[in-house]
Scaffold this motif. Structure first.
Motif, PDB file in Angstrom:
ATOM      1  N   VAL A   1      -5.068 -12.091  -1.617  1.00  0.00           N
ATOM      2  CA  VAL A   1      -5.179 -12.765  -0.332  1.00  0.00           C
ATOM      3  C   VAL A   1      -4.268 -12.037   0.649  1.00  0.00           C
ATOM      4  O   VAL A   1      -3.212 -11.506   0.263  1.00  0.00           O
ATOM      5  CB  VAL A   1      -4.805 -14.261  -0.451  1.00  0.00           C
ATOM      6  CG1 VAL A   1      -3.357 -14.447  -0.843  1.00  0.00           C
ATOM      7  CG2 VAL A   1      -5.113 -14.997   0.847  1.00  0.00           C
ATOM      8  N   GLY A   2      -4.699 -11.970   1.907  1.00  0.00           N
ATOM      9  CA  GLY A   2      -3.915 -11.233   2.902  1.00  0.00           C
ATOM     10  C   GLY A   2      -2.498 -11.746   3.026  1.00  0.00           C
ATOM     11  O   GLY A   2      -1.533 -10.994   2.933  1.00  0.00           O
TER      12      GLY A   2
ATOM     13  N   TYR B   1      -4.595  -4.566   7.896  1.00  0.00           N
ATOM     14  CA  TYR B   1      -4.944  -4.571   6.472  1.00  0.00           C
ATOM     15  C   TYR B   1      -3.873  -3.864   5.654  1.00  0.00           C
ATOM     16  O   TYR B   1      -3.511  -4.320   4.560  1.00  0.00           O
ATOM     17  CB  TYR B   1      -6.308  -3.893   6.285  1.00  0.00           C
ATOM     18  CG  TYR B   1      -6.775  -3.788   4.849  1.00  0.00           C
ATOM     19  CD1 TYR B   1      -7.047  -4.926   4.099  1.00  0.00           C
ATOM     20  CD2 TYR B   1      -6.972  -2.545   4.255  1.00  0.00           C
ATOM     21  CE1 TYR B   1      -7.498  -4.833   2.793  1.00  0.00           C
ATOM     22  CE2 TYR B   1      -7.429  -2.435   2.957  1.00  0.00           C
ATOM     23  CZ  TYR B   1      -7.688  -3.585   2.222  1.00  0.00           C
ATOM     24  OH  TYR B   1      -8.137  -3.489   0.915  1.00  0.00           O
ATOM     25  N   ARG B   2      -3.313  -2.809   6.176  1.00  0.00           N
ATOM     26  CA  ARG B   2      -2.340  -2.032   5.421  1.00  0.00           C
ATOM     27  C   ARG B   2      -0.918  -2.611   5.511  1.00  0.00           C
ATOM     28  O   ARG B   2       0.042  -1.987   5.039  1.00  0.00           O
ATOM     29  CB  ARG B   2      -2.349  -0.579   5.886  1.00  0.00           C
ATOM     30  CG  ARG B   2      -3.628   0.160   5.479  1.00  0.00           C
ATOM     31  CD  ARG B   2      -3.499   1.656   5.721  1.00  0.00           C
ATOM     32  NE  ARG B   2      -2.463   2.256   4.906  1.00  0.00           N
ATOM     33  CZ  ARG B   2      -2.603   2.600   3.625  1.00  0.00           C
ATOM     34  NH1 ARG B   2      -3.754   2.384   2.994  1.00  0.00           N
ATOM     35  NH2 ARG B   2      -1.608   3.142   2.958  1.00  0.00           N
ATOM     36  N   GLU B   3      -0.803  -3.784   6.097  1.00  0.00           N
ATOM     37  CA  GLU B   3       0.484  -4.485   6.020  1.00  0.00           C
ATOM     38  C   GLU B   3       0.731  -5.045   4.627  1.00  0.00           C
ATOM     39  O   GLU B   3       1.833  -5.512   4.323  1.00  0.00           O
ATOM     40  CB  GLU B   3       0.546  -5.618   7.050  1.00  0.00           C
ATOM     41  CG  GLU B   3       0.660  -5.119   8.485  1.00  0.00           C
ATOM     42  CD  GLU B   3       0.777  -6.256   9.480  1.00  0.00           C
ATOM     43  OE1 GLU B   3       1.017  -7.411   9.048  1.00  0.00           O
ATOM     44  OE2 GLU B   3       0.623  -6.002  10.683  1.00  0.00           O
TER      45      GLU B   3
ATOM     46  N   ILE C   1      -6.032 -15.828  11.058  1.00  0.00           N
ATOM     47  CA  ILE C   1      -6.999 -14.959  10.398  1.00  0.00           C
ATOM     48  C   ILE C   1      -6.415 -14.515   9.059  1.00  0.00           C
ATOM     49  O   ILE C   1      -5.271 -14.045   9.001  1.00  0.00           O
ATOM     50  CB  ILE C   1      -7.325 -13.715  11.257  1.00  0.00           C
ATOM     51  CG1 ILE C   1      -7.730 -14.133  12.669  1.00  0.00           C
ATOM     52  CG2 ILE C   1      -8.421 -12.893  10.605  1.00  0.00           C
ATOM     53  CD1 ILE C   1      -9.016 -14.903  12.757  1.00  0.00           C
ATOM     54  N   ASN C   2      -7.187 -14.646   8.007  1.00  0.00           N
ATOM     55  CA  ASN C   2      -6.743 -14.248   6.673  1.00  0.00           C
ATOM     56  C   ASN C   2      -7.924 -13.611   5.939  1.00  0.00           C
ATOM     57  O   ASN C   2      -9.054 -13.629   6.440  1.00  0.00           O
ATOM     58  CB  ASN C   2      -6.222 -15.472   5.907  1.00  0.00           C
ATOM     59  CG  ASN C   2      -5.246 -15.107   4.798  1.00  0.00           C
ATOM     60  OD1 ASN C   2      -5.092 -13.929   4.454  1.00  0.00           O
ATOM     61  ND2 ASN C   2      -4.595 -16.103   4.242  1.00  0.00           N
ATOM     62  N   TRP C   3      -7.682 -13.050   4.792  1.00  0.00           N
ATOM     63  CA  TRP C   3      -8.764 -12.500   3.978  1.00  0.00           C
ATOM     64  C   TRP C   3      -8.457 -12.745   2.509  1.00  0.00           C
ATOM     65  O   TRP C   3      -7.303 -12.976   2.134  1.00  0.00           O
ATOM     66  CB  TRP C   3      -8.967 -11.004   4.240  1.00  0.00           C
ATOM     67  CG  TRP C   3      -7.803 -10.115   3.879  1.00  0.00           C
ATOM     68  CD1 TRP C   3      -6.814  -9.691   4.707  1.00  0.00           C
ATOM     69  CD2 TRP C   3      -7.525  -9.536   2.596  1.00  0.00           C
ATOM     70  NE1 TRP C   3      -5.932  -8.884   4.035  1.00  0.00           N
ATOM     71  CE2 TRP C   3      -6.346  -8.756   2.738  1.00  0.00           C
ATOM     72  CE3 TRP C   3      -8.145  -9.575   1.349  1.00  0.00           C
ATOM     73  CZ2 TRP C   3      -5.776  -8.056   1.671  1.00  0.00           C
ATOM     74  CZ3 TRP C   3      -7.589  -8.875   0.285  1.00  0.00           C
ATOM     75  CH2 TRP C   3      -6.423  -8.118   0.456  1.00  0.00           C
TER      76      TRP C   3
ATOM     77  N   PRO D   1       0.839  -1.211   0.000  1.00  0.00           N
ATOM     78  CA  PRO D   1       0.000   0.000   0.000  1.00  0.00           C
ATOM     79  C   PRO D   1       0.870   1.257   0.000  1.00  0.00           C
ATOM     80  O   PRO D   1       1.896   1.317   0.675  1.00  0.00           O
ATOM     81  CB  PRO D   1      -0.795  -0.113   1.304  1.00  0.00           C
ATOM     82  CG  PRO D   1      -0.645  -1.535   1.743  1.00  0.00           C
ATOM     83  CD  PRO D   1       0.664  -1.999   1.224  1.00  0.00           C
ATOM     84  N   GLN D   2       0.456   2.255  -0.772  1.00  0.00           N
ATOM     85  CA  GLN D   2       1.180   3.512  -0.831  1.00  0.00           C
ATOM     86  C   GLN D   2       0.324   4.699  -0.394  1.00  0.00           C
ATOM     87  O   GLN D   2       0.763   5.541   0.351  1.00  0.00           O
ATOM     88  CB  GLN D   2       1.697   3.766  -2.256  1.00  0.00           C
ATOM     89  CG  GLN D   2       2.844   2.864  -2.664  1.00  0.00           C
ATOM     90  CD  GLN D   2       4.117   3.184  -1.891  1.00  0.00           C
ATOM     91  OE1 GLN D   2       4.468   2.473  -0.957  1.00  0.00           O
ATOM     92  NE2 GLN D   2       4.793   4.250  -2.269  1.00  0.00           N
TER      93      GLN D   2
END
Length: 796
Positions: free
Chosen positions: A484-485, A616-618, A516-518, A456-457
């Motif tokens: 995927v996360g 999320y922003r990792e 936990i994943n997404w 992410p930027q």
């Protein structure tokens, strides 16, 4: 002393006249001494040397134990309570290893990072080479973010800038001020190669939850005179009173080396066996050479040298050969150690300390002296037992056919074969283990999958990922794509969380924990993960829709046993006030590699996971299914991601098979070493069999010629030699199998899916060794068949 010098000069002259024999003996010993010296360097650095900290014998690791007896990482509250109340220790430190996104000269990349307590430096007795350590106030979040960098990171990424202190780095998209640089070659236990170190940074929410796990590894320094058990009893009482957990401890050295110790010990034992084979091989060569020179040695003894002088010369010749072999072996060891440092996978502790030094050279010298003495011992023993009259009367070479020398010669051949079988069996078991591991179902299909990390930027990360997915799917040759996360099989990333599953009675000391994943819609089909029950996550699962989740089979078996999983509700610590409904069940995926067991796993929709913004922003992984070469896929991805670079950046693109291969690196490295040792052992054993059989043919040439003159066929003469080789092979194999049955249990910790007494492995190795021994006997057998009885008998 003068006689000793004379013997050495005579031996050197004799070796110079026999360059073939000398080169063969020196090379055999160099292989044995070199391999054992290189392996000693690894074992010495990893297992034998004290840890590079102040008074390392007083350092212990602290492990929390939950109600089920399972060892778990420490919680922040436990650490702070122990730091405040424990009186049996001088200092307690804690760290949490993970990865982070760091801005480098070549663009954002993942870096290995750890969060450290301020007390970690005092606990280990180390200090930054430049700047300062962390302060106690920095153990808690809220202040300015600071970072300490490793010496390697400072030199590689920061240009060894002496004025780097005070400079700001972007770590996980947040500014961090450089306040210190670690000394060169200094690291923290089990994270020696990590690059960035941040303060512990415990939040107020974490500090308020007495039983929450914070993923901390605790280390303590005992006070002088305090035993680990006394400290454990005190810390156990403190922690149990705080949150109900228990505590156990172990020496820090044991924790650092524990996982690698079985493999390193097995490898060192293997090279010692190889060294014994080399000694037996050279002893056999010297014994045959002594037999051939029997008349010369007898004349020397008869002229006043005596048995003991001749015996001493045999030992000195062995030592001379061994010293030459040791010198060459030390050179080979230096090369081998550099290869180990360059090629060894993660998991071998303290590789940063591995190099050849005085201790290594001393081991090489000791190994050479012992090898030389052993190699010359057989010849010396026979020199003491020889009958000078018979040697002078019969001419030496044929003075004792079938006698003691022959039996010792055969014994040395049998010993080489038996030891070679031990090494080959170990290699065979590791090979079978690797085959079994490679056949383990992963729960997904890595073929034709490539993955690229998405950094992410900007603030519009989610819309940018939607654009990236649409553009990726439009690339010619791309079958499907999804986000995927974190990627299964990627050992550098992952998130765990405590759950509250409705209908279960989890407690603080026996919590329900799941990964936990997404993922975005279409991920299951892209990765080849089978949906067993219910539905997949789709485009309708938005940020404002009912919170839903897909779980794996292990989650159902552990938390929903005997219940209908579809519709079951659970809450997660990181999403307070939210209850997720299970809408689907997928097959288990080996998240941490084929050798690991599947863990309970939860998949959330991308837009619902995004509510936990810090996690999320990792970043995420873009997974693409395509039959195109990975290089072409990467080029196409970079082209479509270019217009989005203000919101996201792409990392390196790698096939999923590369992530899978990472989990096999250590086992393949172990197998490579075992195969190399086994091949060297088989080669030396084959050389020993060939030499013994060829020398036997020379000694028995009169007997063979008489048999031929009396009508024996050539095939019968060959059969005599082959039968002798077969008898030696069968005896060596029998002894080797007995030894392998007794010793293979030490390999049990290195095997997967195969028993340490696997019958197929034993049978294949035994058959292979028998074939090698017979092949080595074949040339001497053909030489026996080609003997001309007239020429031999006329010469006699």
């Amino acid at each position: 002393m003068q006689g000793f010098a004379f013997d050495l000069r005579q031996s050197l002259r004799a070796f110079a006249r026999e360059p073939g024999f000398t080169a063969l003996a020196v090379l055999a010993l160099a292989i044995g001494v070199g391999s054992s010296t290189a392996m000693f360097s690894v074992v010495d650095a990893a297992l034998l040397r004290p840890l590079p900290y102040t008074a390392p014998e007083r350092l212990i690791q602290i492990i929390s134990v939950e109600g089920t007896g399972q060892r778990v990482p420490m919680g922040a509250v436990e650490f702070f309570e122990l730091e405040k109340r424990a009186t049996t220790v001088e200092a307690i430190g804690a760290f949490y290893p993970h990865s982070a996104i760091v801005a480098s000269a070549s663009g954002p990349r993942q870096a290995r990072m750890a969060n450290l307590s301020a007390s970690m430096f005092a606990t280990l007795g180390i200090a930054p080479a430049r700047g300062r350590a962390f302060e106690a106030a920095e153990d808690f979040a809220g202040g300015q973010q600071v970072v300490i960098v490793s010496d390697g990171f400072w030199r590689r990424e920061l240009g060894a800038d002496p004025g780097v202190l005070g400079r700001t780095l972007q770590v996980d998209h947040k500014p961090a001020v450089v306040v210190g640089i670690l000394p060169r070659g200094v690291g923290f236990p089990r994270i020696e190669k990590y690059e960035l170190f941040l303060p512990l940074g415990i939040t107020a929410e974490q500090a308020a939850l007495t039983a929450a796990r914070s993923g901390l590894y605790g280390i303590a320094r005992l006070k002088p005179g305090i035993t680990p058990m006394v400290a454990r009893a005190e810390m156990d009482a403190i922690v149990h009173a705080t949150n109900g957990y228990r505590v156990t401890v172990e020496p820090l050295h044991q924790w650092v080396t524990g996982e690698a110790a079985p493999a390193l010990k097995a490898a060192f034992a293997a090279v010692l066996l190889l060294l014994l084979i080399a000694c037996a091989n050279v002893a056999l060569l010297l014994l045959m050479r002594g037999t051939a020179r029997g008349r010369d040695l007898a004349i020397r003894a008869a002229l006043g040298g005596g048995h003991h002088r001749v015996a001493f010369q045999q030992v000195s010749e062995g030592v001379l050969l061994a010293m030459a072999g040791g010198a060459l072996g030390l050179v080979l060891a230096v090369i081998a150690v550099r290869g180990v440092v360059a090629l060894a996978p993660a998991g071998i502790p303290r590789l940063n300390e591995l190099h050849v030094e005085g201790r290594t050279a001393a081991f090489a010298l000791l190994a050479s002296l012992i090898s030389g003495a052993l190699a010359g011992a057989a010849g010396a023993w026979h020199a003491l037992r020889s009958d000078l009259f018979l040697l002078l009367k019969d001419g030496g070479a044929g003075a004792t056919p079938g006698g003691t020398r022959s039996r010792v010669r055969d014994g040395l051949v049998v010993a080489q074969l038996a030891l070679a079988l031990l090494l080959a069996t170990g290699a065979g078991l590791l090979l079978r283990s690797l085959e079994r591991l490679a056949a383990v179902p992963l729960g997904l299909e890595p073929a034709n999958l490539v993955a690229s990390f998405v950094y992410p930027q900007g603030a519009s990360f989610t819309p940018a990922t939607a654009q990236l997915l649409a553009a990726t799917k439009a690339i010619p040759g791309v079958e499907s794509a999804a986000l995927v996360g974190y990627l299964p099989l990627d050992a550098t990333r992952g998130w765990d969380d405590s759950l509250t599953v409705e209908g279960r009675n989890a407690t603080d000391t026996t919590p329900d924990v799941a990964s936990i994943n997404w993922f975005s819609p279409g991920y299951l089909a892209t990765a080849g993960i089978r949906l067993i029950k219910g539905r997949d996550l789709g485009t309708g699962d938005s940020a404002v829709s009912t919170p839903v989740a897909v779980v794996n089979e292990t989650f159902v078996a552990r938390f929903l046993s005997g219940r209908e999983p579809i519709g079951a509700l659970f809450a997660s610590f990181d999403w307070p006030g939210t209850r997720f409904a299970v809408v689907g069940v997928v097959q288990d995926v080996r998240q941490w590699g084929p050798a690991s067991t599947s863990l309970p796993e939860v998949y959330l929709p991308q837009l619902q996971f995004a509510r936990n913004e810090p996690t999320y922003r990792e970043g995420a992984m873009l997974v693409v299914k395509s039959r195109l070469p990975p290089g072409r896929v990467e080029a196409a991805l970079r082209a479509v991601a270019g217009p989005l670079e203000s919101q996201l950046l792409l990392g390196a693109t790698k096939p999923l098979d590369d992530y899978l291969g990472w989990h096999f690196r250590q086992r393949r490295f172990q197998l490579g070493l075992a195969v190399a040792f086994a091949c060297a052992a088989l080669g030396l054993a084959a050389l020993g069999v060939y030499g013994a059989m060829a020398f036997s043919v020379v000694q028995r040439r009169r007997e063979l010629a008489v048999r031929a003159a009396l009508g024996a066929q050539r095939r019968q003469l060959s059969a005599l030699v082959l039968a002798r080789g077969a008898r030696l092979a069968m005896l060596g194999i029998s002894l080797g199998v007995l030894g392998a049955v007794a010793l293979s249990r030490f390999l049990a910790a290195l095997l997967y899916g195969v028993g340490e007494r696997d019958p197929l492995t034993f049978a294949v190795v035994a058959a292979t060794l028998a074939a090698v021994a017979l092949a080595a006997s074949l040339l001497p057998a053909l030489a026996a068949a080609r003997l001309d009885p007239m020429i031999v008998l006329r010469g006699e």
